[in-house]
Design a protein around this motif. Structure first.
Motif, PDB file in Angstrom:
ATOM      1  N   ALA A 153     -18.756  12.307  14.489  1.00  0.00           N
ATOM      2  CA  ALA A 153     -17.690  12.938  14.788  1.00  0.00           C
ATOM      3  C   ALA A 153     -16.846  13.134  13.373  1.00  0.00           C
ATOM      4  O   ALA A 153     -17.187  12.569  12.425  1.00  0.00           O
ATOM      5  N   LEU A 154     -16.073  14.150  13.524  1.00  0.00           N
ATOM      6  CA  LEU A 154     -15.179  14.307  12.361  1.00  0.00           C
ATOM      7  C   LEU A 154     -13.622  13.663  12.857  1.00  0.00           C
ATOM      8  O   LEU A 154     -13.177  13.768  13.735  1.00  0.00           O
ATOM      9  N   THR A 155     -13.648  12.655  12.044  1.00  0.00           N
ATOM     10  CA  THR A 155     -12.595  11.525  12.332  1.00  0.00           C
ATOM     11  C   THR A 155     -11.257  11.612  11.256  1.00  0.00           C
ATOM     12  O   THR A 155     -11.478  11.398  10.388  1.00  0.00           O
ATOM     13  N   PRO A 156     -10.051  12.112  11.861  1.00  0.00           N
ATOM     14  CA  PRO A 156      -9.051  11.967  10.839  1.00  0.00           C
ATOM     15  C   PRO A 156      -8.646  10.296  10.577  1.00  0.00           C
ATOM     16  O   PRO A 156      -8.629   9.689  11.450  1.00  0.00           O
ATOM     17  N   VAL A 157      -8.436  10.200   9.469  1.00  0.00           N
ATOM     18  CA  VAL A 157      -7.812   8.924   8.915  1.00  0.00           C
ATOM     19  C   VAL A 157      -6.755   8.915   7.818  1.00  0.00           C
ATOM     20  O   VAL A 157      -6.612   9.860   7.165  1.00  0.00           O
ATOM     21  N   GLU A 158      -5.998   8.203   7.822  1.00  0.00           N
ATOM     22  CA  GLU A 158      -4.803   7.744   6.906  1.00  0.00           C
ATOM     23  C   GLU A 158      -5.562   7.146   5.705  1.00  0.00           C
ATOM     24  O   GLU A 158      -6.040   5.855   5.882  1.00  0.00           O
ATOM     25  N   VAL A 159      -5.110   7.425   4.680  1.00  0.00           N
ATOM     26  CA  VAL A 159      -5.780   6.829   3.455  1.00  0.00           C
ATOM     27  C   VAL A 159      -4.552   6.339   2.606  1.00  0.00           C
ATOM     28  O   VAL A 159      -3.555   7.174   2.522  1.00  0.00           O
ATOM     29  N   SER A 160      -4.740   5.100   2.271  1.00  0.00           N
ATOM     30  CA  SER A 160      -3.468   4.568   1.299  1.00  0.00           C
ATOM     31  C   SER A 160      -4.335   3.946   0.099  1.00  0.00           C
ATOM     32  O   SER A 160      -5.425   3.492   0.188  1.00  0.00           O
ATOM     33  N   ALA A 178       0.802  -1.220  -0.106  1.00  0.00           N
ATOM     34  CA  ALA A 178      -0.143  -0.080   0.076  1.00  0.00           C
ATOM     35  C   ALA A 178       0.982   1.235   0.086  1.00  0.00           C
ATOM     36  O   ALA A 178       1.783   1.168   0.708  1.00  0.00           O
ATOM     37  N   ARG A 179       0.382   2.295  -0.523  1.00  0.00           N
ATOM     38  CA  ARG A 179       1.025   3.517  -0.808  1.00  0.00           C
ATOM     39  C   ARG A 179       0.140   4.487   0.049  1.00  0.00           C
ATOM     40  O   ARG A 179      -0.735   4.755  -0.309  1.00  0.00           O
ATOM     41  N   VAL A 180       0.733   5.165   1.110  1.00  0.00           N
ATOM     42  CA  VAL A 180      -0.062   6.309   1.600  1.00  0.00           C
ATOM     43  C   VAL A 180      -0.189   7.496   0.844  1.00  0.00           C
ATOM     44  O   VAL A 180       0.734   7.996   0.290  1.00  0.00           O
ATOM     45  N   LEU A 181      -1.436   7.877   1.142  1.00  0.00           N
ATOM     46  CA  LEU A 181      -1.721   9.191   0.051  1.00  0.00           C
ATOM     47  C   LEU A 181      -1.689  10.334   1.190  1.00  0.00           C
ATOM     48  O   LEU A 181      -1.458  11.270   0.561  1.00  0.00           O
ATOM     49  N   GLY A 182      -2.229  10.332   2.274  1.00  0.00           N
ATOM     50  CA  GLY A 182      -2.392  11.316   3.274  1.00  0.00           C
ATOM     51  C   GLY A 182      -3.240  11.016   4.177  1.00  0.00           C
ATOM     52  O   GLY A 182      -3.890   9.961   4.315  1.00  0.00           O
ATOM     53  N   THR A 183      -3.499  12.116   5.043  1.00  0.00           N
ATOM     54  CA  THR A 183      -4.620  12.106   6.127  1.00  0.00           C
ATOM     55  C   THR A 183      -5.735  12.995   5.836  1.00  0.00           C
ATOM     56  O   THR A 183      -5.451  14.177   4.991  1.00  0.00           O
ATOM     57  N   THR A 184      -6.781  12.545   6.089  1.00  0.00           N
ATOM     58  CA  THR A 184      -8.088  13.504   5.520  1.00  0.00           C
ATOM     59  C   THR A 184      -9.153  13.303   6.910  1.00  0.00           C
ATOM     60  O   THR A 184      -8.810  12.280   7.721  1.00  0.00           O
ATOM     61  N   ILE A 185      -9.874  14.434   7.140  1.00  0.00           N
ATOM     62  CA  ILE A 185     -11.061  14.431   7.947  1.00  0.00           C
ATOM     63  C   ILE A 185     -12.096  13.804   7.434  1.00  0.00           C
ATOM     64  O   ILE A 185     -12.548  14.266   6.427  1.00  0.00           O
ATOM     65  N   ALA A 186     -12.483  12.521   8.093  1.00  0.00           N
ATOM     66  CA  ALA A 186     -13.668  12.029   7.383  1.00  0.00           C
ATOM     67  C   ALA A 186     -15.097  12.090   8.319  1.00  0.00           C
ATOM     68  O   ALA A 186     -14.967  12.285   9.572  1.00  0.00           O
ATOM     69  N   SER A 187     -16.036  12.458   7.602  1.00  0.00           N
ATOM     70  CA  SER A 187     -17.304  12.647   8.152  1.00  0.00           C
ATOM     71  C   SER A 187     -18.214  11.597   7.402  1.00  0.00           C
ATOM     72  O   SER A 187     -17.858  10.901   6.418  1.00  0.00           O
ATOM     73  N   LEU A 188     -19.519  11.429   8.105  1.00  0.00           N
ATOM     74  CA  LEU A 188     -20.244  10.380   7.563  1.00  0.00           C
ATOM     75  C   LEU A 188     -20.759  10.646   6.297  1.00  0.00           C
ATOM     76  O   LEU A 188     -21.474  11.746   6.344  1.00  0.00           O
ATOM     77  N   GLY A 189     -20.831   9.776   5.298  1.00  0.00           N
ATOM     78  CA  GLY A 189     -21.284  10.064   4.022  1.00  0.00           C
ATOM     79  C   GLY A 189     -22.784   9.670   3.953  1.00  0.00           C
ATOM     80  O   GLY A 189     -23.510   9.229   5.313  1.00  0.00           O
ATOM     81  N   SER A 190     -23.442   9.553   2.964  1.00  0.00           N
ATOM     82  CA  SER A 190     -24.707   9.235   2.753  1.00  0.00           C
ATOM     83  C   SER A 190     -24.949   7.722   3.392  1.00  0.00           C
ATOM     84  O   SER A 190     -24.437   6.748   2.971  1.00  0.00           O
ATOM     85  N   PRO A 191     -25.842   7.594   4.565  1.00  0.00           N
ATOM     86  CA  PRO A 191     -25.739   6.159   5.047  1.00  0.00           C
ATOM     87  C   PRO A 191     -26.797   5.270   4.098  1.00  0.00           C
ATOM     88  O   PRO A 191     -26.941   4.058   4.355  1.00  0.00           O
ATOM     89  N   THR A 192     -27.353   5.801   3.110  1.00  0.00           N
ATOM     90  CA  THR A 192     -28.454   5.148   2.202  1.00  0.00           C
ATOM     91  C   THR A 192     -27.625   4.471   1.109  1.00  0.00           C
ATOM     92  O   THR A 192     -27.804   3.556   0.150  1.00  0.00           O
ATOM     93  N   GLU A 193     -25.989   4.856   1.037  1.00  0.00           N
ATOM     94  CA  GLU A 193     -25.169   4.190   0.188  1.00  0.00           C
ATOM     95  C   GLU A 193     -24.292   2.909   0.604  1.00  0.00           C
ATOM     96  O   GLU A 193     -23.611   3.155   1.400  1.00  0.00           O
ATOM     97  N   PRO A 194     -24.787   1.847   0.272  1.00  0.00           N
ATOM     98  CA  PRO A 194     -24.055   0.461   0.937  1.00  0.00           C
ATOM     99  C   PRO A 194     -22.941   0.467   0.632  1.00  0.00           C
ATOM    100  O   PRO A 194     -22.159   0.938  -0.498  1.00  0.00           O
ATOM    101  N   GLY A 195     -21.959  -0.405   1.355  1.00  0.00           N
ATOM    102  CA  GLY A 195     -20.730  -0.835   0.838  1.00  0.00           C
ATOM    103  C   GLY A 195     -19.595   0.158   1.683  1.00  0.00           C
ATOM    104  O   GLY A 195     -19.751   0.753   2.740  1.00  0.00           O
ATOM    105  N   PHE A 196     -18.414  -0.323   1.325  1.00  0.00           N
ATOM    106  CA  PHE A 196     -17.264   0.327   2.083  1.00  0.00           C
ATOM    107  C   PHE A 196     -16.533   1.116   1.310  1.00  0.00           C
ATOM    108  O   PHE A 196     -16.064   0.738   0.231  1.00  0.00           O
ATOM    109  N   TRP A 197     -16.605   2.602   1.501  1.00  0.00           N
ATOM    110  CA  TRP A 197     -16.149   3.463   0.393  1.00  0.00           C
ATOM    111  C   TRP A 197     -15.641   4.879   1.271  1.00  0.00           C
ATOM    112  O   TRP A 197     -16.313   5.121   2.166  1.00  0.00           O
ATOM    113  N   LEU A 198     -14.762   5.610   0.625  1.00  0.00           N
ATOM    114  CA  LEU A 198     -14.593   6.897   0.966  1.00  0.00           C
ATOM    115  C   LEU A 198     -14.317   7.740  -0.204  1.00  0.00           C
ATOM    116  O   LEU A 198     -13.824   7.465  -1.008  1.00  0.00           O
TER     117      LEU A 198
END
Length: 155
Positions: free
Chosen positions: A145-152, A72-92
């Motif tokens: 919450a607004l959650t900091p996440v590392e994205v790869s 995996a290659r790290v792209l950086g860190t972003t602040i994640a919030s809840l997206g649409s709960p009606t869109e199923p699956g694992f996504w960012l």
């Protein structure tokens, strides 16, 4: 002339129907498909709780949580919030990518991570991102919450 046009239309319409039998029906894939490739069902009408909106299976959650050393290659860190709960699956949905690609998000606060599909959105790389409800739950983030996440990027 009318009979010829009618016959042509019937042949054209029925000619396309033969192809329908060879196409898979729309909707979730069969149980033989890997968990990540099966798309979770949309939440039921009237869903109100996180459990009702999260339609992923235990197998899909286990596969998303499994850490694979795949360069995996790290792209950086972003602040994640809840997206649409009606869109199923694992996504960012994030401005850190320009094309849809497989990736992984890690919550530094919990050490938990999830395999996700990274989906591009417009904005500067410093802009925030929106994450699916199942992914937020899997990494142990608070949903409001607004959650900091590392994205790869993986693979």
């Amino acid at each position: 002339m009318t009979r010829m046009c009618t016959a042509f239309i019937v042949v054209a319409v029925l000619g396309g129907c033969g192809d329908l039998a060879t196409r898979p029906a729309p909707g979730p894939a069969t149980d033989a498909a890997p968990a990540q490739t099966r798309r979770p069902a949309p939440p039921p009408p009237g869903a109100t709780t996180p459990e009702q909106f999260d339609t992923t299976t235990a197998a899909q959650r286990a596969e998303a949580a499994a850490v694979r050393p795949d360069g995996a290659r790290v792209l950086g860190t972003t602040i994640a919030s809840l997206g649409s709960p009606t869109e199923p699956g694992f996504w960012l949905k994030t401005p850190l990518v320009t094309t849809e690609t497989p990736g992984r998000v890690t919550n530094p606060a919990t050490g938990k991570s999830a395999a996700v599909t990274l989906i591009p959105i417009p904005g500067p790389p410093t802009a925030g991102s929106r994450m699916s409800l199942p992914a937020l739950r899997l990494i142990g983030a608070q949903l409001g919450a607004l959650t900091p996440v590392e994205v790869s990027v993986t693979g």
